[in-house]
Scaffold this motif. Structure first.
Motif, PDB file in Angstrom:
ATOM      1  N   LEU A   1      38.547  35.989  43.442  1.00  0.00           N
ATOM      2  CA  LEU A   1      37.710  36.602  44.475  1.00  0.00           C
ATOM      3  C   LEU A   1      36.234  36.426  44.147  1.00  0.00           C
ATOM      4  O   LEU A   1      35.421  36.120  45.039  1.00  0.00           O
ATOM      5  N   ASP A   2      35.892  36.607  42.878  1.00  0.00           N
ATOM      6  CA  ASP A   2      34.497  36.405  42.469  1.00  0.00           C
ATOM      7  C   ASP A   2      34.062  34.957  42.710  1.00  0.00           C
ATOM      8  O   ASP A   2      32.933  34.695  43.171  1.00  0.00           O
TER       9      ASP A   2
ATOM     10  N   GLN B   1      35.304  32.885  44.982  1.00  0.00           N
ATOM     11  CA  GLN B   1      35.170  32.692  46.425  1.00  0.00           C
ATOM     12  C   GLN B   1      33.856  33.281  46.934  1.00  0.00           C
ATOM     13  O   GLN B   1      33.183  32.689  47.783  1.00  0.00           O
ATOM     14  N   GLN B   2      33.497  34.448  46.427  1.00  0.00           N
ATOM     15  CA  GLN B   2      32.240  35.069  46.855  1.00  0.00           C
ATOM     16  C   GLN B   2      31.046  34.213  46.438  1.00  0.00           C
ATOM     17  O   GLN B   2      30.099  34.042  47.209  1.00  0.00           O
ATOM     18  N   ARG B   3      31.105  33.678  45.211  1.00  0.00           N
ATOM     19  CA  ARG B   3      30.001  32.819  44.761  1.00  0.00           C
ATOM     20  C   ARG B   3      29.893  31.558  45.624  1.00  0.00           C
ATOM     21  O   ARG B   3      28.795  31.120  45.994  1.00  0.00           O
TER      22      ARG B   3
ATOM     23  N   ALA C   1      30.917  31.258  48.739  1.00  0.00           N
ATOM     24  CA  ALA C   1      30.440  31.659  50.057  1.00  0.00           C
ATOM     25  C   ALA C   1      28.922  31.844  50.055  1.00  0.00           C
ATOM     26  O   ALA C   1      28.225  31.422  50.988  1.00  0.00           O
ATOM     27  N   LEU C   2      28.396  32.451  48.989  1.00  0.00           N
ATOM     28  CA  LEU C   2      26.948  32.631  48.882  1.00  0.00           C
ATOM     29  C   LEU C   2      26.237  31.283  48.776  1.00  0.00           C
ATOM     30  O   LEU C   2      25.170  31.079  49.371  1.00  0.00           O
TER      31      LEU C   2
END
Length: 217
Positions: free
Chosen positions: A137-138, A140-142, A144-145
């Motif tokens: 998840l971390d 994917q968030q990175r 996405a950012l």
């Protein structure tokens, strides 16, 4: 052996105890004072013998009293043994049952330990899976950012290129004002040229008229 010296075995036999019992009673300091070695045997001097005998006096008296008690009450002990065979059997049975109960309890405890171990392993595995999911998840968030940042940079660059390619409103207005002015100047030039041409034609006509007039005159 001299009357004043006795081996440890001789003194032990006299007192009715073992050699080990005497060795346990005697301290290292006393051993140095009372014991000496002759040949391959340790002997005890007279002072040591007296002291050791005093050490065992209470023990000997207790042994003698116990022997007397046993001699005085043989029948009572026999009667007690004869009177309590059933109770001993019951005690034996009860002891066996107690041992069985203890073994059953120990088996239950062992089984519960195994269950706790399995639960702990399951919890560890679940924690590991949750940790892996959190890491994904971390990531994917990175990503996405990063994608959002790249998109914003692309939009910004695109807007900058549009500004460079498209003229501003003022430039459009200036071009709109310049174009009619240029056309007007062009028309004026064409009009002047046409007037000059007409004027030249008129002058040419006037000259021709004067020539014919003079000819006919």
């Amino acid at each position: 052996m001299s009357d004043n010296l006795k081996t440890i075995k001789e003194l032990a036999d006299e007192l009715g105890v073992s050699k080990t019992a005497i060795n346990k009673k005697v301290t290292d300091r006393e051993r140095k004072l009372w014991f000496s070695k002759i040949g391959n045997k340790f002997v005890i001097n007279e002072d040591g013998q007296k002291s050791i005998k005093r050490m065992f006096e209470g023990l000997i008296e207790n042994q003698e009293s116990q022997t007397e008690n046993l001699e005085q009450k043989p029948n009572s002990q026999t009667e007690n043994l004869e009177q309590k065979p059933n109770s001993q059997t019951e005690n034996f049975r009860n002891n066996n049952e107690s041992n069985a109960d203890i073994k059953y309890i120990l088996d239950i405890i062992e089984y519960q330990k195994e269950q706790i171990k399995d639960l702990q392993n399951t919890k560890d595995e679940q924690f590991k899976q949750l940790s892996n999911m959190q890491n994904l998840l971390d990531q994917q968030q990175r990503l996405a950012l990063q994608d959002k940042k790249l998109l914003e940079e692309y939009k910004s660059e695109n807007d900058r290129l549009k500004v460079l390619k498209m003229p501003s409103q003022e430039t459009k207005e200036e071009q709109a004002n310049i174009q009619p002015q240029e056309e007007l100047e062009t028309l004026k030039e064409q009009t002047r040229a046409l007037n000059d041409k007409i004027k030249g034609q008129e002058e040419l006509n006037n000259k021709s008229s004067k020539k014919w007039y003079q000819f006919w005159k």
